[in-house]
Design a protein around this motif. Structure first.
Motif, mmCIF file in Angstrom:
data_model
loop_
_atom_site.group_PDB
_atom_site.id
_atom_site.type_symbol
_atom_site.label_atom_id
_atom_site.label_comp_id
_atom_site.label_asym_id
_atom_site.label_seq_id
_atom_site.Cartn_x
_atom_site.Cartn_y
_atom_site.Cartn_z
ATOM 1 N N LEU A 192 0.680 -0.863 0.371
ATOM 2 C CA LEU A 192 0.428 0.429 0.082
ATOM 3 C C LEU A 192 0.650 1.112 -0.118
ATOM 4 O O LEU A 192 1.679 1.044 0.509
ATOM 5 C CB LEU A 192 -1.225 -0.040 1.050
ATOM 6 C CG LEU A 192 -1.861 1.195 1.211
ATOM 7 C CD1 LEU A 192 -3.107 0.766 -0.651
ATOM 8 C CD2 LEU A 192 -2.784 1.010 2.549
ATOM 9 N N LEU A 193 -0.091 1.983 -1.011
ATOM 10 C CA LEU A 193 1.092 3.865 -1.094
ATOM 11 C C LEU A 193 0.765 4.940 -0.934
ATOM 12 O O LEU A 193 1.260 5.496 0.139
ATOM 13 C CB LEU A 193 2.315 4.045 -2.576
ATOM 14 C CG LEU A 193 2.699 2.906 -3.005
ATOM 15 C CD1 LEU A 193 2.785 2.888 -4.920
ATOM 16 C CD2 LEU A 193 3.821 2.478 -2.329
ATOM 17 N N ASP A 194 -0.951 4.724 -0.590
ATOM 18 C CA ASP A 194 -1.303 6.061 -0.213
ATOM 19 C C ASP A 194 -2.423 5.537 -0.249
ATOM 20 O O ASP A 194 -3.641 4.197 -0.092
ATOM 21 C CB ASP A 194 -1.780 6.322 -1.220
ATOM 22 C CG ASP A 194 -1.876 7.843 -0.778
ATOM 23 O OD1 ASP A 194 -1.483 8.252 0.003
ATOM 24 O OD2 ASP A 194 -2.759 8.829 -1.311
ATOM 25 N N ILE A 195 -3.552 6.732 1.266
ATOM 26 C CA ILE A 195 -4.873 6.086 1.864
ATOM 27 C C ILE A 195 -4.996 7.402 1.606
ATOM 28 O O ILE A 195 -4.410 8.363 2.374
ATOM 29 C CB ILE A 195 -4.608 5.561 2.965
ATOM 30 C CG1 ILE A 195 -5.793 4.851 3.563
ATOM 31 C CG2 ILE A 195 -3.792 6.513 4.533
ATOM 32 C CD1 ILE A 195 -5.692 4.431 5.142
ATOM 33 N N GLY A 196 -6.980 7.679 1.770
ATOM 34 C CA GLY A 196 -7.326 8.555 1.271
ATOM 35 C C GLY A 196 -7.675 8.733 3.137
ATOM 36 O O GLY A 196 -8.212 8.302 4.050
ATOM 37 N N LYS A 197 -8.360 9.811 3.243
ATOM 38 C CA LYS A 197 -8.818 10.460 4.735
ATOM 39 C C LYS A 197 -10.286 9.802 5.475
ATOM 40 O O LYS A 197 -11.140 9.292 3.638
ATOM 41 C CB LYS A 197 -9.037 12.205 4.603
ATOM 42 C CG LYS A 197 -10.567 12.232 3.880
ATOM 43 C CD LYS A 197 -10.636 14.059 3.280
ATOM 44 C CE LYS A 197 -11.903 14.054 3.182
ATOM 45 N NZ LYS A 197 -12.319 15.479 2.904
ATOM 46 N N ASN A 198 -10.173 9.158 5.786
ATOM 47 C CA ASN A 198 -11.100 8.954 6.639
ATOM 48 C C ASN A 198 -12.408 7.514 5.619
ATOM 49 O O ASN A 198 -12.515 7.309 5.869
ATOM 50 C CB ASN A 198 -12.630 9.652 6.610
ATOM 51 C CG ASN A 198 -12.349 10.759 7.844
ATOM 52 O OD1 ASN A 198 -12.390 10.293 8.727
ATOM 53 N ND2 ASN A 198 -13.435 12.148 7.530
ATOM 54 N N CYS A 204 -11.689 2.018 14.067
ATOM 55 C CA CYS A 204 -10.002 1.117 14.053
ATOM 56 C C CYS A 204 -9.904 1.163 14.477
ATOM 57 O O CYS A 204 -8.609 2.473 13.765
ATOM 58 C CB CYS A 204 -10.731 1.002 11.999
ATOM 59 S SG CYS A 204 -10.379 -0.073 11.266
ATOM 60 N N ILE A 205 -8.779 -0.077 14.096
ATOM 61 C CA ILE A 205 -6.953 0.361 14.911
ATOM 62 C C ILE A 205 -6.453 -0.687 13.681
ATOM 63 O O ILE A 205 -6.694 -1.980 12.619
ATOM 64 C CB ILE A 205 -7.141 -1.162 15.848
ATOM 65 C CG1 ILE A 205 -7.353 -0.439 17.491
ATOM 66 C CG2 ILE A 205 -5.087 -0.991 15.957
ATOM 67 C CD1 ILE A 205 -7.240 -1.959 17.849
ATOM 68 N N HIS A 216 1.518 9.470 8.229
ATOM 69 C CA HIS A 216 1.102 10.557 8.618
ATOM 70 C C HIS A 216 -0.921 11.004 7.488
ATOM 71 O O HIS A 216 -0.978 12.134 8.759
ATOM 72 C CB HIS A 216 2.010 12.389 7.640
ATOM 73 C CG HIS A 216 1.844 11.777 6.163
ATOM 74 N ND1 HIS A 216 2.021 11.463 5.924
ATOM 75 C CD2 HIS A 216 0.740 12.516 5.342
ATOM 76 C CE1 HIS A 216 2.079 11.271 3.920
ATOM 77 N NE2 HIS A 216 1.199 12.612 3.771
ATOM 78 N N LYS A 217 -1.556 10.265 7.844
ATOM 79 C CA LYS A 217 -2.388 10.237 7.216
ATOM 80 C C LYS A 217 -3.442 9.489 8.193
ATOM 81 O O LYS A 217 -4.375 9.969 7.808
ATOM 82 C CB LYS A 217 -2.883 10.519 6.202
ATOM 83 C CG LYS A 217 -2.356 11.402 4.338
ATOM 84 C CD LYS A 217 -2.811 10.049 3.607
ATOM 85 C CE LYS A 217 -1.834 11.102 2.461
ATOM 86 N NZ LYS A 217 -2.348 11.226 0.725
ATOM 87 N N LEU A 218 -2.938 8.791 8.841
ATOM 88 C CA LEU A 218 -3.410 8.246 10.019
ATOM 89 C C LEU A 218 -3.164 8.562 11.812
ATOM 90 O O LEU A 218 -3.775 7.934 12.619
ATOM 91 C CB LEU A 218 -2.595 6.552 10.053
ATOM 92 C CG LEU A 218 -3.085 6.277 8.715
ATOM 93 C CD1 LEU A 218 -2.230 4.513 9.384
ATOM 94 C CD2 LEU A 218 -4.254 5.404 8.191
ATOM 95 N N ILE A 219 -3.087 9.854 11.801
ATOM 96 C CA ILE A 219 -3.005 10.550 13.288
ATOM 97 C C ILE A 219 -4.172 11.310 13.641
ATOM 98 O O ILE A 219 -3.853 10.847 15.319
ATOM 99 C CB ILE A 219 -2.067 11.776 12.607
ATOM 100 C CG1 ILE A 219 -3.446 12.354 11.795
ATOM 101 C CG2 ILE A 219 -1.330 11.894 11.573
ATOM 102 C CD1 ILE A 219 -3.256 14.524 12.475
ATOM 103 N N ILE A 223 -2.665 3.386 16.359
ATOM 104 C CA ILE A 223 -2.045 2.559 15.450
ATOM 105 C C ILE A 223 -1.290 0.916 15.975
ATOM 106 O O ILE A 223 -0.653 1.615 17.468
ATOM 107 C CB ILE A 223 -0.745 3.115 14.786
ATOM 108 C CG1 ILE A 223 -1.554 3.827 13.152
ATOM 109 C CG2 ILE A 223 0.219 2.572 13.325
ATOM 110 C CD1 ILE A 223 -0.565 5.003 12.698
ATOM 111 N N GLU A 224 -1.438 -0.205 15.763
ATOM 112 C CA GLU A 224 0.000 -1.224 15.641
ATOM 113 C C GLU A 224 0.756 -1.483 14.904
ATOM 114 O O GLU A 224 -0.343 -1.615 13.090
ATOM 115 C CB GLU A 224 -1.473 -2.176 16.322
ATOM 116 C CG GLU A 224 -1.983 -1.899 17.547
ATOM 117 C CD GLU A 224 -2.206 -2.993 17.990
ATOM 118 O OE1 GLU A 224 -2.344 -4.103 17.022
ATOM 119 O OE2 GLU A 224 -3.144 -3.650 18.709
#
Length: 227
Positions: A192-198, A204-205, A216-219, A223-224
């Motif tokens: 996985l290279l990119d993930i959008g908001k929400n 969800c963990i 930086h998009k998962l602030i 996160i585990e």
């Protein structure tokens, strides 16, 4: 005698088969029907071939008519069109066969009794926008190995979706793809290279890797790390 279950597509005719071919922007549909003598329903006349040219909206409406007549055309398609079974309250289980190469937006949106989707196709590159949105009884999904892109809102408001397996090879998950689902944890693939908001519910963990380019998009998520 007349079969009332198949006596619905054309008045006075019974469906015996269907062939659907994909053209550049349209679909060529050939329907094989038997003609009935309306005064003598036990007499069958020769096969008549009907041909139609239609856009996605037309084929979606046409598909519903075929389904009502007991014929599922999915094994004749290469491309599942927009709104293919949109709002089909009778659909419970759907198998996406190997002949499917692409799917289009809203194909199964608002199928609120759909519980199970199984992907047999190994050629599908994208799960499109809102493809399964608001399928409120869908409870688990395994994304096929060929998929590298999941578009926005693809599974949004699948409120009972509590099990998701993402494939290695997936590169992009767009915004709100799995928002408002029942997911409480998810393991993201190394690819996985990119993930959008929400993209996932806020509860969800997220299980991922320390060098993931999208951290930086998962602030707003717990996160585990897997490494």
């Amino acid at each position: 005698m007349r079969d009332n279950n198949l006596y619905s597509l054309y008045n006075g005719k019974m469906i015996t088969g269907v062939e659907i071919q994909t053209l550049v922007d349209d679909y060529l549909i050939e329907v094989l029907v038997y003609n009935f003598d309306l005064d003598k329903f036990d007499e069958i006349y020769p096969i008549v071939i009907k041909k139609f040219l239609g856009n996605d909206i037309m084929i979606s409406m046409f598909t519903q008519t075929l389904l009502e007549a007991g014929i599922n055309p999915i094994h004749k398609l290469k491309h599942i069109p927009d709104s293919y079974r949109y709002g089909d309250h009778d659909l419970v289980v759907e198998i996406i066969p190997q002949n499917i190469l692409t799917m289009h937006k809203y194909a199964y949106a608002y199928c609120d009794h759909l519980t199970t989707v199984k992907f047999e196709t190994e050629n599908l590159p994208v799960i499109p926008e809102s493809c399964f949105a608001y399928c409120s009884n869908l409870n688990n999904i395994e994304i096929p190995q060929s998929v590298d892109y999941i578009e926005a809102c693809a599974f949004e408001w699948c409120s009972n979706l509590n099990s998701l397996k993402l494939n290695e090879g997936l590169r992009n998950i767009e915004s709100f793809a799995f928002s408002n689902t029942g997911l409480r944890e998810i393991e993201l693939p190394k690819s996985l290279l990119d993930i959008g908001k929400n993209a996932f519910p806020k509860e969800c963990i997220i299980k991922t890797y320390r060098n993931a380019p999208y951290l930086h998009k998962l602030i707003n998520y717990q996160i585990e790390f897997l490494d």
